[in-house]
Design an enzyme around this catalytic site. Structure first.
Site, PDB file in Angstrom:
ATOM      1  N   LYS A 166      -8.259  -4.273  -0.295  1.00 53.65           N
ATOM      2  CA  LYS A 166      -9.045  -3.833  -1.514  1.00 53.65           C
ATOM      3  C   LYS A 166      -8.368  -4.283  -2.892  1.00 53.65           C
ATOM      4  O   LYS A 166      -7.017  -4.623  -2.915  1.00 53.65           O
ATOM      5  CB  LYS A 166      -9.546  -2.813  -1.804  1.00 53.65           C
ATOM      6  CG  LYS A 166      -9.445  -1.573  -1.822  1.00 53.65           C
ATOM      7  CD  LYS A 166      -8.120  -1.580  -2.646  1.00 53.65           C
ATOM      8  CE  LYS A 166      -7.065  -0.416  -3.068  1.00 53.65           C
ATOM      9  NZ  LYS A 166      -5.934  -0.381  -4.081  1.00 53.65           N
ATOM     10  N   HIS A 226      -5.779 -12.715  -2.395  1.00 55.84           N
ATOM     11  CA  HIS A 226      -6.248 -12.515  -1.147  1.00 55.84           C
ATOM     12  C   HIS A 226      -7.403 -13.241  -0.867  1.00 55.84           C
ATOM     13  O   HIS A 226      -7.298 -14.183   0.133  1.00 55.84           O
ATOM     14  CB  HIS A 226      -7.634 -11.436  -2.171  1.00 55.84           C
ATOM     15  CG  HIS A 226      -5.977  -9.735  -1.779  1.00 55.84           C
ATOM     16  ND1 HIS A 226      -7.415  -9.030  -2.234  1.00 55.84           N
ATOM     17  CD2 HIS A 226      -5.050  -9.352  -1.780  1.00 55.84           C
ATOM     18  CE1 HIS A 226      -6.019  -7.786  -1.585  1.00 55.84           C
ATOM     19  NE2 HIS A 226      -4.867  -8.645  -1.832  1.00 55.84           N
ATOM     20  N   ASP A 268      -7.526  -1.602  -9.256  1.00 55.51           N
ATOM     21  CA  ASP A 268      -6.163  -1.014  -7.727  1.00 55.51           C
ATOM     22  C   ASP A 268      -6.752  -0.126  -7.505  1.00 55.51           C
ATOM     23  O   ASP A 268      -6.555   0.433  -6.539  1.00 55.51           O
ATOM     24  CB  ASP A 268      -5.037  -1.062  -9.074  1.00 55.51           C
ATOM     25  CG  ASP A 268      -4.086  -1.178  -7.853  1.00 55.51           C
ATOM     26  OD1 ASP A 268      -3.398  -2.005  -7.338  1.00 55.51           O
ATOM     27  OD2 ASP A 268      -3.683   0.351  -8.103  1.00 55.51           O
TER      28      ASP A 268
END
Length: 330
Positions: free
Chosen positions: A98, A80, A179
């Site tokens: 996210k 990311h 996660d």
């Protein structure tokens, strides 16, 4: 741009990206302009299925295209930071899955870059934009349940053992907290609207070196949030907010909520239901489009500070549980 199509670029067309593409279809002025994958055939198949205009095997090529209005990033957590940084450096607005990054230091760097380059950036925490959770926020602001006393939530799935899967792979920033537990943390913050004053965490670190269970208490003084996230068993996966006058419950799966229940003492339950128009991603997509068109750099609902606070909390939880990511130099 207001009356024109809003062109989305998509990086990493995997499972979660399908929810994004399905949601685009119900937003009249949203358009899947380009899809980029490390595997060109995968990008082409995804673009064909969801009426994407271009398929690429080069992320930088997508980011450099002047026709792209914003980029949605859906690759594994470890990547990311690099992808968001590439987009912000090119002046491209970003919606990133996210968690926004793997730790708070990375998040701080990206926020600074977004501010410096005057580019919109938002973490894709879709729950905060769903109508049921917006109703929860309204009930809380109306103090329907009185003073908040306790939050209780679980997020657990019995994940098949595959040490090569990204969920259990430390090189891909695997682990249940980043996660799944990110939802327990971020939605607790959404409810409490303040930073916890104390965090107590313990858990199970599996054979691959990532957290497979985290049990956490976040104290907010008079109130607390208690949650467990795990890869080891299927749990109820609901989220309950207990107050001095009653409680609010978001049933499992609380992170993808189309229903919320308000129960006050001595009164029948009030149930709010709002089925999604598509996958549930549509609400955060519309927020990004509205913000970008208004020239805003961040969302009021999912601000940079919200993302940073969540990452700081998760850094502390990981530290207490004993999970270190070698690629970060930890």
């Amino acid at each position: 741009m207001t009356n024109a199509k809003f062109n989305w670029g998509l990086i990493a067309p995997g499972r979660i990206a399908r929810n994004f593409a399905e949601a685009l279809a119900v937003i009249p002025d949203a358009h899947l302009y380009a899809v980029a994958s490390s595997n060109l055939a995968r990008a082409q198949a995804f673009a064909e299925e969801f009426s994407g205009e271009h398929a690429l095997d080069d992320y930088q090529q997508l980011v450099n295209d002047p026709a792209v209005d914003a980029v949605y990033i859906a690759n594994p957590h470890r990547f990311h930071y690099d992808c968001v940084k590439m987009c912000l450096a090119a002046g491209k607005s970003v919606l990133c899955e996210k968690p926004l990054t793997v730790n708070a230091a990375q998040t701080q760097e990206l926020i600074a870059l977004a501010e410096q380059n005057k580019v919109f950036l938002m973490e894709a925490l879709w729950s905060r934009f769903q109508p049921a959770w917006r109703q929860v926020r309204e009930w809380l602001e109306q103090q329907k349940i009185g003073e908040i006393k306790l939050l209780s939530s679980t997020f657990g799935v019995n994940v098949p053992r595959n040490n090569d899967d990204r969920l259990l792979n430390p090189e891909l920033a695997g682990g249940v907290l980043l996660d799944m537990g990110v939802y327990n943390v971020s939605m607790s913050q959404y409810v409490m609207q303040q930073r916890p004053v104390k965090i107590l965490a313990e858990g199970v670190v599996g054979e691959t070196g990532v957290d497979e269970r985290c049990s956490v208490t976040m104290s907010y003084g008079e109130a607390a949030s208690q949650f467990t996230c795990n890869f080891m068993s299927n749990t109820e996966n609901s989220f309950t907010i207990y107050g001095s006058k009653g409680f609010i419950r978001i049933p499992g799966m609380f992170w993808v909520a189309s229903q919320a229940c308000l129960k006050l003492e001595g009164q029948p339950a009030e149930v709010f239901e709002s089925p999604f128009r598509a996958s549930g991603f549509e609400y955060q997509i519309e927020e990004v489009m509205q913000c970008v068109r208004a020239g805003k750099l961040q969302s009021d609902i999912m601000s940079w500070q919200e993302s940073l606070t969540t990452m700081q909390i998760m850094d502390e939880i990981r530290s207490q549980v004993g999970v270190r990511y070698v690629f970060l130099g930890e």
